[in-house]
Design a protein around this motif. Structure first.
Motif, PDB file in Angstrom:
ATOM      1  N   ARG A 180      -4.759  -6.763  13.923  1.00  0.00           N
ATOM      2  CA  ARG A 180      -4.989  -8.131  13.493  1.00  0.00           C
ATOM      3  C   ARG A 180      -4.016  -9.041  14.239  1.00  0.00           C
ATOM      4  NH1 ARG A 180      -3.293 -11.403   8.938  1.00  0.00           N
ATOM      5  NH2 ARG A 180      -2.003  -9.688   8.239  1.00  0.00           N
TER       6      ARG A 180
ATOM      7  N   VAL B  69      -5.301  -6.208   0.471  1.00  0.00           N
ATOM      8  CA  VAL B  69      -5.745  -6.298   1.873  1.00  0.00           C
ATOM      9  C   VAL B  69      -6.160  -4.930   2.397  1.00  0.00           C
ATOM     10  CG1 VAL B  69      -4.360  -8.356   2.352  1.00  0.00           C
ATOM     11  CG2 VAL B  69      -3.363  -6.092   2.734  1.00  0.00           C
ATOM     12  N   SER B  70      -5.567  -3.867   1.876  1.00  0.00           N
ATOM     13  CA  SER B  70      -5.964  -2.522   2.296  1.00  0.00           C
ATOM     14  C   SER B  70      -7.375  -2.207   1.806  1.00  0.00           C
ATOM     15  CB  SER B  70      -4.976  -1.485   1.764  1.00  0.00           C
ATOM     16  OG  SER B  70      -3.682  -1.705   2.282  1.00  0.00           O
TER      17      SER B  70
ATOM     18  N   LYS C  99      -1.118  -2.732   7.503  1.00  0.00           N
ATOM     19  CA  LYS C  99      -1.011  -3.890   6.618  1.00  0.00           C
ATOM     20  C   LYS C  99       0.413  -4.082   6.111  1.00  0.00           C
ATOM     21  CE  LYS C  99      -5.155  -5.027   7.210  1.00  0.00           C
ATOM     22  NZ  LYS C  99      -5.417  -6.186   8.088  1.00  0.00           N
TER      23      LYS C  99
ATOM     24  N   ASP D  73      -9.900  -4.262   3.966  1.00  0.00           N
ATOM     25  CA  ASP D  73     -10.084  -3.730   5.315  1.00  0.00           C
ATOM     26  C   ASP D  73     -10.764  -2.368   5.301  1.00  0.00           C
ATOM     27  OD1 ASP D  73      -9.089  -5.844   6.733  1.00  0.00           O
ATOM     28  OD2 ASP D  73      -7.768  -4.610   7.962  1.00  0.00           O
TER      29      ASP D  73
ATOM     30  N   ASP E  68       2.194  -5.729   8.862  1.00  0.00           N
ATOM     31  CA  ASP E  68       1.844  -7.145   8.890  1.00  0.00           C
ATOM     32  C   ASP E  68       2.607  -7.929   7.829  1.00  0.00           C
ATOM     33  OD1 ASP E  68       0.125  -6.566  10.916  1.00  0.00           O
ATOM     34  OD2 ASP E  68      -1.704  -6.666   9.713  1.00  0.00           O
TER      35      ASP E  68
ATOM     36  N   LEU F 273      -0.495  -5.917  -0.631  1.00  0.00           N
ATOM     37  CA  LEU F 273      -0.738  -4.791   0.265  1.00  0.00           C
ATOM     38  C   LEU F 273      -1.941  -3.986  -0.210  1.00  0.00           C
ATOM     39  CD1 LEU F 273       0.049  -2.898   2.585  1.00  0.00           C
ATOM     40  CD2 LEU F 273       1.685  -1.798   1.039  1.00  0.00           C
TER      41      LEU F 273
END
Length: 608
Positions: A269, A364-365, A332, A368, A335, A361
C-alpha cells in the motif's frame, strides 16, 4: 616512501590509492585500467575486511595513501571478516580525514544513507565506466563529495516515503541467501588442497549462484518510491531539492504491485509522506524496523505448521490462505507503525491508544484479507462479509486482542528506541537481547491478530460452502471435521480461561506463539503479573489457591512418603532380608554337613 617523496607526489597532484575488494580479478582489472591515468597510482590492495585495516595502518603511518576505494560488500563472502558497512565505520572512526570512495552493486538507499552519515565521501555503482570512476576519485581528492545518481531500478529515498514492499523484502531475503551460499563456495575454493575435479565443481556452483543473483535482480527489481511532482510543486520544490542534497534523484510515479491477489487482498500500500517529516530521528528507526520485519518475513516463508499442541483459529485455513493472512497482518502493522511515527504520537499516549491500535490493525486486516465488498449470496440474500465480521469487534477485543502482551513495549521500542525490560534488566533497543525479545512479541502479535480475524468467520459463516471451498483446509471442510474443530477450539478457550491463564498469572509468565523454521511453536517468558493475580475472582482464583495448596502440601507429603519408603526398605532389607538369609544359610550349611558326613562314612566303610 620518504616524506620528501610524499611531498613531491602531493605537489604534482598524484593520488595514491588503496583498493579493497574480495574479487582479485576485479582488482587486477581496475588497477590495469587506472595505470593509464598518470595522476592515479594504486599503492596497495587488500582482499578482505580483516587485512584492510592492517595494510591501511601501515600506509597511513608512512604517509603513502590518499584515498581508499572500497567495495561495500567486501568481507561479506568470507568468514570471520568485516562487512563493508562495518569496515566503512571503522575506517572513518580511525582515519576521519582519509577520503573513501565506495563501489558496490547494491544501491539500497538506507544502506547508502547509513554509510554517508558515517562520513564516506562518495559512491559509484560497480560496473560504472572507468571515466566515471576516475572523475569521482578526482572530485573527492579535490575535497568535493561524489555521489553517483542511482538507477531508477533501485529503491530511492525522496520526498515521499512508504514502507518497503513485500516483493522488495523477498528480493532482499533471497539475495542474502544467495550471498551466504556464495560465501561457503568461496571458502571451499580457497582450500589449497582442492583437487582439479572439486575445483571445477565449486567453480561451476559459483557461476550458478551468480547467475541466480542476476535473475533475482531482473525478476524482482527493487521498488521505486513514489513522487508526485504535481502534488509537491514540480522539479524545483523544496522537497525535491532536499532529495537532491542527498544525491538521490526523484523518479516518476509507478503503480504499486502486490505479492498476491488472492482473497482480493493487497499486501502493498502506498503512503505519501511530506518531506518535512523525514527527520533524522525518524530515519534512524527505519533500518531497525526493516530488519525486524525482514526476519519475521523469512520465518513466514519457512513453514506455518501448528506445533504448539493446542488448536488455533488459523488452523482452519488452507496453507496458502494462512500465509496470505499473516503477510497482511504483518504489513498492516508495519503501516500502522509508519502512521504513528509520522502522526507525531508521544510516548505517553501509547498506553491509552493500545486498544485502538489493535482494533484498527484487526479491522484493516479483515478488510484486506476478505475484500471490502466481498458479498455472499445466501438464500437469495447478499451478505456483506466484512461488515458482519466487524460487528463482532467487542467480542474479539475481549477474547483475544486485550490479552496480547507487550504491545506497548514493542511500540515504544520501534517508535522511540525505548529500552526493553527483560527479566528485570533494561536492555537498549538495538541490543541483541532487545531485538530477540521484540521479534518474539511481534510473532505473537501477528499470530494472535490473525486468530482474531478468523474467529468471527467461524462464528458467523463457519458452515457456508463458499467460505469452506475458498478459505478452509481441504481436510476440514466436512461438517463432521468442522464441528470437531469448533469443539476443540471451544474447549481450548474454556481451559485457557479457567486453568491455563490463572496458572500463567500465578507463575508470573506469558505464553507466546512464535514462528520458527519448522512451524508455529509456543514459548514462555517471565513477566511480573502481581496486579492481575490480585484481580482474580471465582474459578480462576480457586485454581491459583489449589496450586498454592499443592505447593504447600506436596513437599511435606513427599517427605512423609520418602520417610515411609525408607522405613519399608529398611524392614525388607535389614530385618526380613537378613532373617531369610540366615535361615537359607543354615539350611545350606546343614545340607552341606550331611553330604560331608555321608561321604566320609562311605570312605571309612570302603577302607575296612
Amino acid at each position: 616512501m620518504s616524506d620528501s617523496n610524499a611531498t613531491r607526489d602531493s605537489i604534482h597532484g598524484l593520488t595514491r590509492l588503496l583498493l579493497v575488494d574480495d574479487d582479485p580479478i576485479f582488482r587486477l582489472g581496475l588497477r590495469t585500467a587506472l595505470e593509464s591515468f598518470p595522476d592515479l597510482q594504486v599503492v596497495a590492495e587488500a582482499d578482505t575486511g580483516i587485512a584492510a585495516p592492517e595494510i591501511l595502518g601501515r600506509l597511513v603511518s608512512q604517509n603513502t595513501v590518499d584515498l581508499v576505494v572500497l567495495e561495500l560488500d567486501s568481507g561479506g563472502s568470507r568468514p570471520n571478516s568485516l562487512s563493508g558497512l562495518s569496515l566503512c565505520q571503522q575506517l572513518k572512526t580511525e582515519y576521519p580525514d582519509l577520503p573513501v570512495l565506495l563501489l558496490t552493486a547494491q544501491s539500497e538507499p538506507l544502506l547508502l544513507l547509513s554509510v554517508k552519515e558515517s562520513g564516506i565521501e562518495g559512491y559509484c555503482a560497480k560496473g560504472s565506466a572507468i571515466a566515471t570512476l576516475v572523475q569521482a576519485i578526482r572530485q573527492i581528492r579535490s575535497g568535493q563529495p561524489a555521489w553517483q545518481t542511482l538507477s531508477t531500478e533501485s529503491p530511492v529515498l525522496t520526498s515521499s516515503v512508504r514502507p518497503p514492499s513485500w516483493h522488495y523484502k523477498m528480493r532482499s531475503y533471497g539475495l542474502r541467501q544467495i550471498e551466504e551460499a556464495l560465501a561457503l563456495v568461496n571458502q571451499e575454493l580457497q582450500n589449497p588442497n582442492l583437487s582439479n575435479l572439486d575445483w571445477l565443481f565449486w567453480s561451476g556452483r559459483r557461476r550458478e549462484l551468480r547467475a541466480a543473483r542476476w535473475v533475482v535482480n531482473q525478476l524482482l527489481p527493487t521498488d521505486v518510491i513514489v513522487v508526485e511532482r504535481e502534488r509537491i510543486g514540480g522539479q524545483n520544490s523544496p522537497s525535491l531539492r532536499a532529495a537532491d542534497s542527498l544525491g538521490l534523484p526523484s523518479v516518476p510515479a509507478t503503480p504499486t504491485r502486490s505479492l498476491s491477489s488472492s482473497s482480493q487482498s493487497s499486501i502493498s500500500r502506498q503512503q505519501l509522506v511530506p518531506a518535512s517529516r523525514l527527520a533524522n530521528a525518524e530515519l534512524s528507526q527505519i533500518p531497525q524496523q526493516s530488519t525486524l520485519f525482514e526476519l519475521t518475513l523469512a520465518k513466514l516463508q519457512s513453514g506455518l505448521s501448528n506445533l504448539t499442541g493446542v488448536v488455533l483459529e488459523i488452523d482452519i485455513l488452507s496453507p496458502e490462505k494462512k500465509q496470505d493472512l499473516l503477510y497482511i497482518v504483518l504489513q498492516k502493522f508495519e503501516d500502522i507503525l509508519q502512521e504513528l511515527r509520522f502522526s507525531q504520537v508521544t510516548l505517553e499516549q501509547l498506553p491509552q491508544k493500545r486498544s485502538l491500535i489493535l482494533q484498527d490493525l484487526w479491522q484493516v486486516s479483515i478488510i484486506d484479507f476478505f475484500g471490502k465488498y466481498y458479498t455472499l449470496p445466501i438464500e437469495e440474500n447478499g451478505f456483506e462479509v466484512v461488515n458482519i465480521l466487524l460487528s463482532d469487534a467487542a467480542l474479539v477485543q475481549t477474547a483475544i486482542l486485550d490479552k496480547i502482551p507487550f504491545v506497548v513495549d514493542l511500540l515504544t521500542q520501534q517508535l522511540f528506541e525505548a529500552p526493553l525490560i527483560i527479566d528485570n534488566v533494561s536492555y537498549p533497543a538495538q541490543t541483541p537481547e532487545a531485538m530477540a525479545r521484540a521479534e518474539l512479541v511481534l510473532h505473537n502479535l501477528i499470530l494472535q491478530v490473525a486468530n482474531a480475524v478468523v474467529q468471527p468467520l467461524l462464528n458467523e459463516f463457519s458452515d457456508v460452502e463458499t467460505i469452506k471451498q475458498s478459505f478452509y483446509d481441504r481436510h476440514l471442510i466436512s461438517s463432521r471435521e468442522l464441528a470437531r474443530f469448533r469443539n476443540n477450539l471451544s474447549w481450548r478457550y474454556r481451559t485457557l480461561q479457567g486453568l491455563e491463564e490463572p496458572r500463567a498469572i500465578f507463575e508470573s509468565r506469558y505464553e507466546l506463539f512464535v514462528l520458527s523454521d519448522t512451524g508455529i511453536k509456543k514459548t514462555s517468558i517471565y513477566a511480573p503479573r502481581r496486579q492481575e493475580l490480585e484481580q482474580l475472582r471465582g474459578i480462576p482464583l480457586a485454581v491459583t489457591l489449589a496450586y498454592e495448596t499443592r505447593d504447600a502440601i506436596a513437599p511435606r507429603l513427599r517427605g512423609v512418603v520418602a520417610w515411609v519408603g525408607k522405613g519399608v526398605v529398611y524392614v525388607l532389607t535389614q530385618v526380613l532380608g537378613r532373617g531369610i538369609g540366615l535361615v537359607v544359610r543354615g539350611v545350606i550349611q546343614g545340607v552341606g554337613s550331611t553330604l560331608q558326613d555321608t561321604r566320609f562314612g562311605k570312605n571309612s566303610e570302603r577302607g575296612k
